[in-house]
Design an enzyme around this catalytic site. Structure first.
Site, PDB file in Angstrom:
ATOM      1  N   ARG A  92       0.830  -1.192   0.000  1.00 21.90           N
ATOM      2  CA  ARG A  92       0.000   0.000   0.000  1.00 21.90           C
ATOM      3  C   ARG A  92       0.872   1.252   0.000  1.00 21.90           C
ATOM      4  O   ARG A  92       1.755   1.395   0.823  1.00 21.90           O
ATOM      5  CB  ARG A  92      -0.885  -0.020   1.253  1.00 21.90           C
ATOM      6  CG  ARG A  92      -2.164   0.745   1.098  1.00 21.90           C
ATOM      7  CD  ARG A  92      -2.935   0.653   2.389  1.00 21.90           C
ATOM      8  NE  ARG A  92      -3.484  -0.670   2.621  1.00 21.90           N
ATOM      9  CZ  ARG A  92      -3.807  -1.126   3.815  1.00 21.90           C
ATOM     10  NH1 ARG A  92      -3.604  -0.391   4.889  1.00 21.90           N
ATOM     11  NH2 ARG A  92      -4.334  -2.320   3.953  1.00 21.90           N
ATOM     12  N   ARG A 101       0.958  -4.332  -5.733  1.00 17.96           N
ATOM     13  CA  ARG A 101       1.595  -5.225  -4.760  1.00 17.96           C
ATOM     14  C   ARG A 101       3.096  -5.266  -5.030  1.00 17.96           C
ATOM     15  O   ARG A 101       3.522  -5.551  -6.138  1.00 17.96           O
ATOM     16  CB  ARG A 101       1.006  -6.622  -4.882  1.00 17.96           C
ATOM     17  CG  ARG A 101       1.289  -7.482  -3.683  1.00 17.96           C
ATOM     18  CD  ARG A 101       0.701  -8.829  -3.863  1.00 17.96           C
ATOM     19  NE  ARG A 101       1.323  -9.483  -5.018  1.00 17.96           N
ATOM     20  CZ  ARG A 101       0.971 -10.676  -5.451  1.00 17.96           C
ATOM     21  NH1 ARG A 101       0.001 -11.320  -4.891  1.00 17.96           N
ATOM     22  NH2 ARG A 101       1.589 -11.213  -6.478  1.00 17.96           N
ATOM     23  N   ASP A 104       5.780 -10.286  -2.725  1.00 17.73           N
ATOM     24  CA  ASP A 104       5.071 -11.548  -2.913  1.00 17.73           C
ATOM     25  C   ASP A 104       5.566 -12.506  -1.830  1.00 17.73           C
ATOM     26  O   ASP A 104       6.767 -12.624  -1.618  1.00 17.73           O
ATOM     27  CB  ASP A 104       5.389 -12.099  -4.307  1.00 17.73           C
ATOM     28  CG  ASP A 104       4.646 -13.395  -4.580  1.00 17.73           C
ATOM     29  OD1 ASP A 104       3.424 -13.425  -4.409  1.00 17.73           O
ATOM     30  OD2 ASP A 104       5.304 -14.396  -4.950  1.00 17.73           O
ATOM     31  N   ASP A 106       5.208 -16.456  -0.530  1.00 22.54           N
ATOM     32  CA  ASP A 106       4.710 -17.807  -0.791  1.00 22.54           C
ATOM     33  C   ASP A 106       5.014 -18.720   0.389  1.00 22.54           C
ATOM     34  O   ASP A 106       6.089 -18.634   0.987  1.00 22.54           O
ATOM     35  CB  ASP A 106       5.367 -18.394  -2.046  1.00 22.54           C
ATOM     36  CG  ASP A 106       4.860 -17.733  -3.314  1.00 22.54           C
ATOM     37  OD1 ASP A 106       3.694 -17.296  -3.329  1.00 22.54           O
ATOM     38  OD2 ASP A 106       5.642 -17.662  -4.281  1.00 22.54           O
TER      39      ASP A 106
HETATM   40  P1  AMP Z   1       0.667 -15.289  -6.315  1.00 27.03           P
HETATM   41  O1  AMP Z   1       0.672 -15.510  -7.793  1.00 27.03           O
HETATM   42  O2  AMP Z   1       1.954 -15.630  -5.644  1.00 27.03           O
HETATM   43  O3  AMP Z   1       0.160 -13.937  -5.933  1.00 27.03           O
HETATM   44  O4  AMP Z   1      -0.372 -16.330  -5.690  1.00 27.03           O
HETATM   45  C1  AMP Z   1      -1.704 -16.365  -6.122  1.00 27.03           C
HETATM   46  C2  AMP Z   1      -2.474 -17.363  -5.289  1.00 27.03           C
HETATM   47  O5  AMP Z   1      -1.796 -18.596  -5.183  1.00 27.03           O
HETATM   48  C3  AMP Z   1      -2.709 -16.996  -3.861  1.00 27.03           C
HETATM   49  O6  AMP Z   1      -3.753 -16.078  -3.688  1.00 27.03           O
HETATM   50  C4  AMP Z   1      -3.021 -18.331  -3.203  1.00 27.03           C
HETATM   51  O7  AMP Z   1      -4.415 -18.561  -3.066  1.00 27.03           O
HETATM   52  C5  AMP Z   1      -2.458 -19.330  -4.181  1.00 27.03           C
HETATM   53  N1  AMP Z   1      -1.539 -20.280  -3.531  1.00 27.03           N
HETATM   54  C6  AMP Z   1      -1.578 -21.615  -3.680  1.00 27.03           C
HETATM   55  N2  AMP Z   1      -0.622 -22.213  -2.984  1.00 27.03           N
HETATM   56  C7  AMP Z   1       0.098 -21.235  -2.361  1.00 27.03           C
HETATM   57  C8  AMP Z   1       1.222 -21.233  -1.476  1.00 27.03           C
HETATM   58  N3  AMP Z   1       1.832 -22.382  -1.106  1.00 27.03           N
HETATM   59  N4  AMP Z   1       1.671 -20.034  -1.019  1.00 27.03           N
HETATM   60  C9  AMP Z   1       1.066 -18.888  -1.397  1.00 27.03           C
HETATM   61  N5  AMP Z   1       0.008 -18.814  -2.237  1.00 27.03           N
HETATM   62  C10 AMP Z   1      -0.488 -19.982  -2.714  1.00 27.03           C
END
Ligand code: AMP
Length: 180
Positions: A92, A101, A104, A106
């Protein structure tokens, strides 16, 4: 089961996360994200920062990536909601209500669990093929075994290390004491 008990007696799980930023003050975005993670995660280790040249899309700035490990009492789906909230909070901008954004996050590994829901797949689907994920992760967790593949992170990292230009670009934090 690899559950531990924290000071409140709640069950906690060891988790591994990957963080990346390629917009604006990338290092600052990563630092703010790690700081925000501490609300729900007891951080055990933070890798150095790695810089990865974006491949495919030509006019993208290079990414900074780190891997983080810690312990959390949040169940997997709540952990996902928590990290998505941090992505939005860090991204933000002061002038925009909701800026782009810029970080990121994960979820790579959640203990030794393998799970798949509509929103979440753990271990992360693409982690085994991504040097920018595995090289930082191998720095803090070389011997951790990927529960789906049955191989340690170091072996997975060695296989993909040459594929992308991933190079260490210094520490995220000024002193190791700040890690905890
Ligand atoms: P991103 O492309 O990294 O923004 O992720 C998009 C979507 O991936 C997220 O909104 C999650 O719902 C989904 N996703 C599935 N598995 C994972 C994971 N292990 N970590 C983070 N996101 C995940």
């Amino acid at each position: 089961l690899p559950y531990k008990h924290d000071m409140d007696g709640a069950e906690s799980q060891v988790v591994y996360l990957s963080l990346g930023s390629n917009l604006g003050d990338r290092g600052e975005h990563l630092r703010r994200a790690v700081q925000a993670l501490r609300k729900e995660i007891r951080i055990n280790a933070v890798s150095r920062i790695y810089e990865t040249t974006a491949v495919g899309v030509v006019d993208q700035p290079a990414f900074l990536n780190i891997a983080v490990s810690g312990e959390t009492a949040l169940p997997p789906e709540e952990l996902l909601r928590f990290v998505k909230g941090i992505e939005h909070a860090v991204g933000r901008r002061p002038t925009f209500r909701w800026g782009p954004r810029v970080v990121d996050i994960d979820i790579l590994l959640y203990g030794d669990r393998c799970l798949e829901t509509e929103d979440l797949t753990v271990p992360h689907v693409e982690m085994a093929g991504r040097a920018f994920v595995l090289v930082p992760l191998a720095e803090i967790a070389p011997d951790v075994v990927h529960p789906g593949l049955g191989e340690p992170v170091a072996a997975l990292a060695a296989r993909v290390a040459g594929r992308e230009s991933v190079r260490a670009a210094g520490p995220l934090l000024d002193s190791p004491e700040q890690v905890r």
